[in-house]
Design an enzyme around this catalytic site. Structure first.
Site, short mmCIF file in Angstrom:
data_model
loop_
_atom_site.label_atom_id
_atom_site.label_comp_id
_atom_site.label_asym_id
_atom_site.label_seq_id
_atom_site.Cartn_x
_atom_site.Cartn_y
_atom_site.Cartn_z
N ASP A 224 0.84 -1.21 0.00
CA ASP A 224 0.00 0.00 0.00
C ASP A 224 0.87 1.25 0.00
O ASP A 224 0.61 2.22 -0.73
CB ASP A 224 -0.99 0.00 1.19
CG ASP A 224 -0.36 -0.33 2.52
OD1 ASP A 224 0.81 -0.78 2.56
OD2 ASP A 224 -1.03 -0.16 3.56
N ASP A 248 1.16 -7.23 -10.65
CA ASP A 248 0.14 -6.91 -11.65
C ASP A 248 -0.37 -5.48 -11.42
O ASP A 248 -0.45 -4.67 -12.34
CB ASP A 248 -1.02 -7.92 -11.54
CG ASP A 248 -2.14 -7.60 -12.52
OD1 ASP A 248 -1.84 -7.32 -13.69
OD2 ASP A 248 -3.31 -7.62 -12.10
N ASP A 252 0.81 -1.67 -13.56
CA ASP A 252 -0.14 -0.78 -14.25
C ASP A 252 0.04 0.65 -13.75
O ASP A 252 0.04 1.60 -14.53
CB ASP A 252 -1.60 -1.20 -13.99
CG ASP A 252 -2.15 -2.09 -15.10
OD1 ASP A 252 -1.35 -2.80 -15.74
OD2 ASP A 252 -3.38 -2.08 -15.32
C1 IPM Z 1 -1.20 -8.58 -17.19
C2 IPM Z 1 -2.69 -8.77 -17.32
C3 IPM Z 1 -3.02 -10.23 -17.03
C4 IPM Z 1 -2.58 -10.51 -15.61
C5 IPM Z 1 -4.49 -10.61 -17.23
C6 IPM Z 1 -4.97 -10.28 -18.62
C7 IPM Z 1 -4.75 -12.03 -16.89
O1 IPM Z 1 -3.36 -7.90 -16.50
O2 IPM Z 1 -0.43 -9.23 -17.92
O3 IPM Z 1 -0.80 -7.76 -16.35
O4 IPM Z 1 -3.32 -10.24 -14.65
O5 IPM Z 1 -1.48 -11.04 -15.45
MG MG Z 2 -2.15 -6.49 -15.49
#
Ligand code: IPM
Ligand code: MG
Length: 359
Positions: A224, A248, A252
């Site tokens: 966090d 993940d 992002d």
């Molecule tokens: C990523 C994507 C994948 C993940 C999904 C599409 C399953 O978000 O490659 O980050 O969660 O790994």
């Molecule tokens: Mg992802």
């Protein structure tokens, strides 16, 4: 002349468009740097469901295993969203990661100078620049743990489990330490050790492994806090190593602060030299088929492939330079700002080819 066998998994949505541009750039790079590439194609994700009834056909696994490297576009789309979990396109992606033992996912996030204005962060927060490598564990944790549904006293319930073994943590930690050694020698291990037992084992194990890398400065951060620090002071980070789920989410976030998720590449590696390379963005079904997708993340994934699997570091650098040159003059709609020429997917591929020079 060196010859490489590459399998293309174009996938769904914008996948075919962006992979086409990346292949164009790889072919031009091969000409310049005197190697050749033989391509094969295989189905993964929604297209595989439509053609073969499963998201990851056996033949796809066999072709990928036999190749020197794999380039993936993207998978998924609304058409397949109502299928049961194990038949969704995403199950194909997890399946190929597992089948090829791609335990280490490298996701670099940096400021591209020409796109500085596209970052949602203020200049004083970016503090000049940042260059972060997120190392995400990719074949363990909650993504691959036991899951299920049950009914307790008539109440529906579902569960997923996060489990890590010491060897799984050790091998991903080593990837993090080794990358840090080649960069600014700082490794941040991200966990939730104040709550999760699996995170406590993660932390203990990373500390053990750190003894092999005395030149790397190791620190620990709760996830966090890390999410907050990424938007508060991103330049404090060099290499981040973390679990599948945390990686993940954080990757992002790291991609967005660099301006556009359409720019960032990734490498998924096993303990052999081959690997799977893909943009970190998804299949963008809303713009698929319009020819306006940004192919740069896929093109930069080819650069990572040349560096990590094909032993062509100069060719990799040439592509990265060409992308920066291209960004000085043009942008696809997602990254376009005043003063740039607005181009489509194919024109961006052509422009990168035009800017490629031998080094
Ligand atoms: C990523 C994507 C994948 C993940 C999904 C599409 C399953 O978000 O490659 O980050 O969660 O790994
Ligand atoms: Mg992802």
């Amino acid at each position: 002349m060196k010859e490489y066998r590459i399998v293309l998994l174009k996938g769904d949505g914008i996948g075919p468009e962006i992979v086409t541009e990346a292949v164009k750039v790889l072919n031009k790079t091969a000409d310049l740097f005197d190697f050749s590439v033989i391509y094969d194609e295989a189905d993964l994700g929604g297209i595989a469901i439509d053609k073969h009834g499963v998201p990851l056909p056996e033949e796809t696994v066999a072709k990928c295993k036999a190749a020197d490297s794999v380039l993936l576009g993207a998978v998924g789309g609304p058409k397949w969203d109502t299928l049961p979990g194990n038949l969704r396109p995403e199950a194909g992606l997890l399946g190929i990661r597992g089948a090829l033992s791609l335990f280490a996912n490298l996701r670099p996030a940096m400021i591209f100078e020409p796109l500085r204005a596209a970052s949602p962060l203020k200049d004083e927060i970016i503090k000049g620049s940042f260059d972060i490598m997120v190392v995400r564990e990719l074949t363990g944790g909650i993504y691959f743990g036991e899951r299920g549904r049950e009914e307790i006293d008539g109440i529906k319930a579902a569960y997923d489990t996060e489990m890590y073994t010491v060897p799984e943590i050790e091998r991903i930690a080593r990837v993090g330490f080794e990358l840090a050694q080649k960069r600014n020698k700082k490794l941040t291990s991200v966990d939730k050790a104040n709550v999760l037992e699996s995170s406590r084992l993660w932390r203990e194990t990373v500390i053990e492994i750190s003894k092999e890398y005395p030149d790397v400065q190791l620190s620990h951060m709760y996830v966090d806090n890390c999410a907050m620090q990424l938007v508060r002071n991103p330049s404090q980070f060099d290499v981040i190593v973390t679990s599948n789920l945390f990686g993940d989410i954080l990757s992002d976030e790291a991609s967005m602060i660099s301006g556009s998720i359409g720019m960032l590449a990734s490498a998924s590696l096993n303990d052999k030299q081959s690997g799977l390379y893909e943009p970190i963005h998804g299949s963008a079904p809303d713009i698929a088929g319009q020819g306006i997708a940004n192919p740069l993340a896929t093109i930069l994934s080819v650069a990572m492939m040349l560096r990590y699997s094909l032993d062509q570091p100069k060719a990799a650098l040439a592509i990265e330079n060409a992308v920066n040159e291209a960004l000085n003059v043009a942008g696809t709609p997602d990254i376009y700002t005043d003063g740039m020429r607005k181009v489509n997917c194919c024109e961006m591929g052509d422009l990168v080819c035009e800017k490629l020079v031998k080094i």
